[in-house]
Design an enzyme around this catalytic site. Structure first.
Site, short mmCIF file in Angstrom:
data_model
loop_
_atom_site.label_atom_id
_atom_site.label_comp_id
_atom_site.label_asym_id
_atom_site.label_seq_id
_atom_site.Cartn_x
_atom_site.Cartn_y
_atom_site.Cartn_z
N ASP A 135 0.83 -1.20 0.00
CA ASP A 135 0.00 0.00 0.00
C ASP A 135 0.87 1.25 0.00
O ASP A 135 2.04 1.21 0.33
CB ASP A 135 -0.92 0.02 1.23
CG ASP A 135 -0.14 0.05 2.54
OD1 ASP A 135 0.75 -0.81 2.71
OD2 ASP A 135 -0.38 0.94 3.38
N GLU B 91 0.00 -1.12 5.61
CA GLU B 91 0.98 -0.71 6.60
C GLU B 91 0.80 0.76 6.95
O GLU B 91 0.92 1.17 8.09
CB GLU B 91 2.40 -0.94 6.07
CG GLU B 91 3.51 -0.77 7.10
CD GLU B 91 4.10 0.63 7.15
OE1 GLU B 91 4.94 0.88 8.03
OE2 GLU B 91 3.73 1.50 6.33
ZN LIG Z 1 6.69 2.18 4.30
#
Ligand SMILES: [Zn+2]
Length: 416
Positions: free
Chosen positions: A84, A179
């Site tokens: 992401d 994340e």
């Molecule tokens: Zn990162």
């Protein structure tokens, strides 16, 4: 198989929009992440990796195995990166530009001429004159955070599989979603991953090795007032917004703030507010490298807010949630995990740069879930910005460190 370079891979991955979406409860939080995972799964199968598995129905985690090339008993190690990108910046229609053999002049990004990379303002960039610098086009982030890490791991896997003479044990790979919104470790199945330790590739400059992070809690401070029609409020209204404002104003300003601390300094950081006369809550981040210091920060917040509540006739409520802990508390018990990374960085011809992370990584959580996981550089610079950049040389250095690290763990002498 034709030789696909790490730069080729990177340039392909950044065109997939994988911006994380905080407002979504699904996992992954955005469909593009799953699209990239499927593309990566296809590439890993093509390279010849074993048991490539995208956990599509459930969580969108991709795991795969590079089989061992040595018969002796070598610990399984893992490499982890996140697919992401930051929700803070546009990630759609990313158009990467390679500035080959950059000559040191200003890099003006074509889609927004006010977006300019200047060597004088960017020492990390100034150190890379002559390198092939990669930027976005001015209106989006690049996504080197963390597609540089993803590309380095895939390229290292391809290299290891096509060079079976390189001695290494079993290696596991994981690409995680979300994340950037703090959920990357949430559904990470440590048992299924089955490694004794892992390395995230999610860092900056060549040679960086990070094994200390903040310990982090988030606190909600809610002032409860009393609302009534403002025209007839005399002697009745108690404005919770004003109480919250007074509280925020009393927080330390010349210390314990993001704006006034660096290196090992912690902070108390009000960052979100939900205001109304009746009820106003303030969300406050607590951060320190020493976990016990979070309790002192919490007491400070409670004392200041309590005092303001007494002065203003409001009531105050507190809620504290743990976010993550300093990975060093775990990693100190596994000195080999950091030591071997240091050794691999040296074997790749680089100087290890060790500094604390003023934040957390997936590794901060994974380390406490039973998978000791420090962080390695992947060549990410100016992350979460339209001025984000990396270089071909950074990407290649990250690949070299992964390949060396595999061999260091196999106990071989100086790498081939
Ligand atoms: Zn990162």
């Amino acid at each position: 198989m034709p030789d696909v370079t790490v730069l080729d891979r990177f340039l392909r991955y950044v065109t997939v929009d994988t911006r994380a979406d905080d407002s979504s409860a699904s996992c992954p939080s955005s469909p593009g992440q799953l699209a990239l995972q499927k593309l990566l799964a296809g590439e890993l199968r093509e390279i010849g990796l074993a048991d490539v598995d995208v956990d599509v129905d459930d969580n969108g985690y991709l795991m795969a195995t590079i089989p061992a090339t040595v018969a002796r008993d070598v610990p399984t190690i893992g490499f982890v990166a996140h697919v992401d990108t930051s929700p803070e910046m546009p990630g759609v229609n990313v158009t990467p530009i390679v500035h080959r053999a950059w000559d040191g002049r200003d890099i003006v990004l074509p889609d927004d001429p006010t977006a300019i990379l200047r060597a004088a303002e960017q020492p990390e960039l100034a150190a890379q004159i002559g390198h092939d610098i990669v930027t976005a086009s001015g209106t989006t982030l690049l996504g080197a955070d963390d597609k540089a890490g993803v590309a380095a791991i895939v390229a290292a896997a391809a290299h290891l599989v096509s060079h079976p003479e390189i001695p290494h044990g079993r290696i596991r790979i994981a690409f995680t979603p979300d994340e950037e919104i703090g959920r990357g470790a949430n559904r990470f199945d440590v048992a299924r991953f089955g490694a004794s330790c892992a390395y995230t590739l999610d860092g900056g400059n060549r040679g960086e090795l990070e094994f200390e992070s903040f310990s982090a809690d988030v606190m909600r401070v809610t002032f409860i007032g009393f609302n009534t029609h403002p025209g007839y409020a005399k002697g009745k209204m108690v404005n919770a917004i004003k109480a919250a404002a007074r509280f925020i104003d009393r927080l330390p300003q010349d210390r314990l703030s993001p704006e006034t601390t660096a290196e090992y300094g912690g902070y108390v950081h009000p960052y979100q507010m939900e205001p109304s006369v009746d009820r106003t809550s303030v969300r406050v981040l607590l951060r320190d490298f020493v976990t016990a210091a979070l309790r002192a920060q919490q007491r400070l917040v409670e004392d200041l807010a309590g005092q303001v509540a007494r002065e203003t006739g409001t009531r105050v409520e507190f809620d504290v949630q743990e976010q993550y802990r300093n990975m060093r508390e775990v990693l100190d018990r596994y000195p080999d995990v950091v030591g071997k990374a240091r050794e691999a960085i040296r074997r790749a011809g680089l100087t290890p740069i060790e500094k604390p992370i003023r934040g957390g990584t997936d590794g901060s959580r994974l380390s406490f879930m039973g998978l000791p996981t420090p962080n390695l550089f992947a060549g990410e610079h100016n992350f979460h910005s339209r001025l984000e950049w990396t270089s071909r040389q950074d990407l290649e250095a990250a690949v070299a460190v992964v390949v060396e690290l595999a061999q260091v763990w196999a106990g071989g002498s100086k790498g081939e």
